[in-house]
Design an enzyme around this catalytic site. Sequence first.
Site, mmCIF file in Angstrom:
data_model
loop_
_atom_site.group_PDB
_atom_site.id
_atom_site.type_symbol
_atom_site.label_atom_id
_atom_site.label_comp_id
_atom_site.label_asym_id
_atom_site.label_seq_id
_atom_site.Cartn_x
_atom_site.Cartn_y
_atom_site.Cartn_z
ATOM 1 N N VAL A 1 0.683 -1.188 -0.086
ATOM 2 C CA VAL A 1 -0.020 0.171 -0.101
ATOM 3 C C VAL A 1 0.673 1.099 0.114
ATOM 4 C CG1 VAL A 1 -1.924 1.384 1.205
ATOM 5 C CG2 VAL A 1 -1.741 -1.325 1.217
ATOM 6 N N GLY B 1 10.055 4.062 6.198
ATOM 7 C CA GLY B 1 8.930 3.591 5.315
ATOM 8 C C GLY B 1 9.263 2.115 5.399
ATOM 9 N N ALA B 2 7.935 1.236 5.049
ATOM 10 C CA ALA B 2 8.290 -0.116 4.816
ATOM 11 C C ALA B 2 8.508 -0.420 3.272
ATOM 12 C CB ALA B 2 6.678 -0.884 5.129
ATOM 13 N N ASP B 3 8.076 0.537 2.558
ATOM 14 C CA ASP B 3 8.229 0.585 1.089
ATOM 15 C C ASP B 3 9.754 0.632 0.831
ATOM 16 O OD1 ASP B 3 8.176 3.028 1.978
ATOM 17 O OD2 ASP B 3 7.544 3.865 0.219
ATOM 18 N N THR C 1 -0.202 6.762 -3.293
ATOM 19 C CA THR C 1 -1.136 6.872 -4.334
ATOM 20 C C THR C 1 -1.745 5.581 -5.159
ATOM 21 O OG1 THR C 1 0.009 8.869 -4.916
ATOM 22 C CG2 THR C 1 -1.147 7.856 -6.808
ATOM 23 N N ASN C 2 -0.728 4.623 -4.998
ATOM 24 C CA ASN C 2 -0.998 3.187 -5.716
ATOM 25 C C ASN C 2 -0.792 2.132 -4.729
ATOM 26 O OD1 ASN C 2 0.045 4.712 -8.438
ATOM 27 N ND2 ASN C 2 -2.024 4.042 -8.473
ATOM 28 N N ASP D 1 12.959 5.288 -6.356
ATOM 29 C CA ASP D 1 11.860 4.922 -6.480
ATOM 30 C C ASP D 1 10.731 5.894 -6.845
ATOM 31 O OD1 ASP D 1 9.086 3.866 -6.072
ATOM 32 O OD2 ASP D 1 9.382 2.956 -4.295
#
Length: 266
Positions: free
Chosen positions: A7, A107-109, A10-11, A129
């Site tokens: 998650v 952040g996890a991302d 935005t996307n 990214d």
Amino acid sequence: MLLVIEVGNTNTGVGVYDGNQLLVSWRLTSRREQTADEYGVFIQTLLGTRGIERRQITGVAISNVVPTVQQALKWMCEAYFGVHPFTVQPGVNVSIPLRVDNPKEVGADRICNIVAGMALYGTPLIVVDFGTATNFDVANARGEFVGGAIAPGLVVAAEALISRAARLYRVELVRPKEAIGRNTATNIQSGVLYGYAGLVDGLVERMRRELDGDVKVVGTGGLAEQMREVSHSIQEVNANLRLEGLRMLWEEAEGGGGSASQEDEA
């Protein structure tokens, strides 16, 4: 099979793995107001279009940077798939060393990006990214996450420009033929695409000087392919880098004695 849910602001990326193989993936719009039932019905419908039944899903891994949807995702996993999800929590349940001031702020991302990037491309590494923000995620030669940089995303910057300039309008963010634009549309395209190429190349060059070894630079995110056309520093593009990292983190947790059932209680 493993269901992965990534998650972003935005996307949202959704994918299904059978072992190490990504069978299918979808890129969806993130919606903060969705309920657990809406998530469950929608994801089940997506799986059904590819002939995947919910009973085949034996694990769920979540990377989430939108805290308000975490509880709905947790309930959805329990109600619709009968599993407790593994949720990436930097500084809590990931083993990669985080050589930053506040590990829990990462952040996890970014952790998913760097874990997959190191496994696939080695170190030292810079992952760029291109999402809501343009993140630069950096690992040193010892395999430690050492931070990076956060800049406004291309779309965010373009929207901010248009909202503050009465005579400008939205354009497709594609590479113009020349840096010198001949009309308003190509002026904006040049400013955003070539301008961000300069930002990326300039920051990467500064970061290279602070790292030891042959630095690999990998692009990911929605506009990574467009940016590879104009940036000299991006060597590889991997659209599924975050999903790959999420799978790797889940497998690591599974092998660590059942910690894959950990979840964010927020």
